[in-house]
Design an enzyme around this catalytic site. Structure first.
Site, PDB file in Angstrom:
ATOM      1  N   ASP A 147       5.373   5.296  -0.648  1.00 35.04           N
ATOM      2  CA  ASP A 147       6.832   5.237  -0.843  1.00 35.04           C
ATOM      3  C   ASP A 147       7.310   6.362  -1.755  1.00 35.04           C
ATOM      4  OD1 ASP A 147       5.202   3.720  -2.470  1.00 35.04           O
ATOM      5  OD2 ASP A 147       6.701   2.211  -2.958  1.00 35.04           O
ATOM      6  N   LYS A 180      -1.184   3.163   0.337  1.00 30.53           N
ATOM      7  CA  LYS A 180      -0.611   2.035  -0.408  1.00 30.53           C
ATOM      8  C   LYS A 180      -1.751   1.187  -0.969  1.00 30.53           C
ATOM      9  CE  LYS A 180       3.202  -0.108  -1.668  1.00 30.53           C
ATOM     10  NZ  LYS A 180       4.258   0.506  -2.470  1.00 30.53           N
TER      11      LYS A 180
END
Ligand code: NAI
Ligand code: MG
Length: 338
Positions: free
Chosen positions: A209, A175
């Site tokens: 994600d 991320k």
């Protein structure tokens, strides 16, 4: 020469699935000797210690351990023994394969491996509350720790794993778009390490994600995945779900000097003592152990026997749609050894 390993049968269904696994290892001709030790509730009962020194000494001496699930009492009592063992021996690489074993599930022929960093990230547990205006818990803070050393050794482990196991690609999930320092460091180090394997193992990076979604939409895009601790914790369970759940999922926790192989599921108190548990998770962990100690032929014979046994609904246990007991399943695996 037989290799001596530490065996911790564990709590709940642990002793049942351990007995089954050792019977299969014996029948398959694994060259192993067992140094049996206790931990968890069994450790409390027998030696008044959830992680006895005798057990730690045994693991250190043998360097390899096969561990059943351990019950962690909620609220009171001791902290997770699993975490304590990982810390004690610096078992930095958590290796979680997800391979289709039961046909007819949501996906066919899944064959993925997730390599999770096991010692850093948010799970170092550096947390505290901040009091404000009479509220002692007005806020809470947790620190994510990523080191160059930790990132480098886990990404390198993933590439070495890919190379040794004839795998084509390593995907680093992160991320770094939001957490520019911690996740950014992990990604930068990963890209550096990847250069050493150019032309041999393909490398890509993806946002975590998007990776989660893509694993469900098209898991066949992936091969080996590597990520930091918490992301790995979450996605490894997702990947277990792709292939039929925790009863089929093995894990290795690898360090420099010591490695521990364990069932991913817990002690299953709801079915403990009933003789219906599925031993596949622990048996597959033992298969990984055999590969680790240089007995790949025995390992693949057991893996094939598990495949054959799980392919037949008659010999499946209840958690995967059958009616066989642990004993009946185990006998069938032994018969199916070739
Ligand atoms: P669990 O994995 O023990 O059980 C979840 C569900 O899956 C239950 O319905 C159980 O019957 C079923 N299940 C699990 N393994 C199975 C098997 N081999 N065959 C058939 N069915 C199976 O998770 P739960 O209930 O959350 O935890 C129970 C205890 O285990 C807790 O004390 C927990 O802390 C501990 N635990 C230990 C772990 C370890 O030692 N690595 C990992 C996860 C939980
Ligand atoms: Mg987990």
């Amino acid at each position: 020469m037989a290799k001596t390993i530490t065996v911790i049968p564990g709590d709940g269904i642990g002793p049942e699935v351990t007995e089954a696994t050792l019977a299969i290892l014996e029948e398959a001709g694994a060259e192993l000797d067992y140094d049996e030790q206790v931990a968890g509730l069994a450790g409390m009962e027998q030696l008044k210690n959830p992680l006895p020194q005798l057990t730690l000494d045994s693991i250190r001496r043998n360097g390899v351990c096969l561990k059943g699930p351990l019950t962690t009492p909620v609220g009171t009592g001791f902290r997770s023994i699993n975490v304590a063992i990982r810390k004690e021996f610096d078992l930095y690489a958590n290796v979680r394969p997800a391979k289709t074993m039961v046909p007819g599930g949501r996906y066919e022929d899944i064959d993925l491996v997730l390599i999770r960093e096991n010692t850093e990230g948010l799970y170092v547990g550096v947390e505290h509350y901040i009091g404000l205006e009479g509220d002692p818990r007005a806020a809470a803070e947790s620190v994510m720790i990523i080191t160059r050393f930790g990132a480098e050794r886990i990404v390198r482990y993933a590439f070495e794993y890919a190379r040794e196991n004839g795998r084509k690609k390593v995907t680093l999930a992160h991320k770094a778009n939001i957490l520019k320092y911690t996740q950014g460091l992990f990604l930068d180090v990963g890209r550096e390490v990847a250069k050493d394997y150019e032309g041999e193992v393909e490398f890509e990076d993806r946002i975590i994600d998007a990776t989660a979604m893509q694993l469900v939409v098209n898991p066949y895009e992936f091969d080996v995945l590597v990520m930091e601790n918490m992301f790995g914790d979450i996605l490894s369970d997702l990947m277990a779900g792709l292939v039929g759940g925790l009863g089929l999922a093995p894990a290795g926790n690898i360090g420099k000097d010591v490695s521990m192989f364990e069932a991913v599921h817990g002690s299953a108190p709801d079915i403990a003592g009933k003789g219906v548990a599925n031993p596949t998770s622990l048996t597959l962990s033992a298969v990984m152990l055999l590969e680790h100690v240089g007995q790949p032929e025995v390992a693949s014979r057991i893996r094939n026997a598990l495949h054959r046994t799980l392919a037949d609904v008659e010999t499946r246990t209840g958690d995967v749609g059958g009616t066989a007991t642990t004993r009946e399943f185990t006998d069938a695996v032994c018969r199916n050894l070739e």
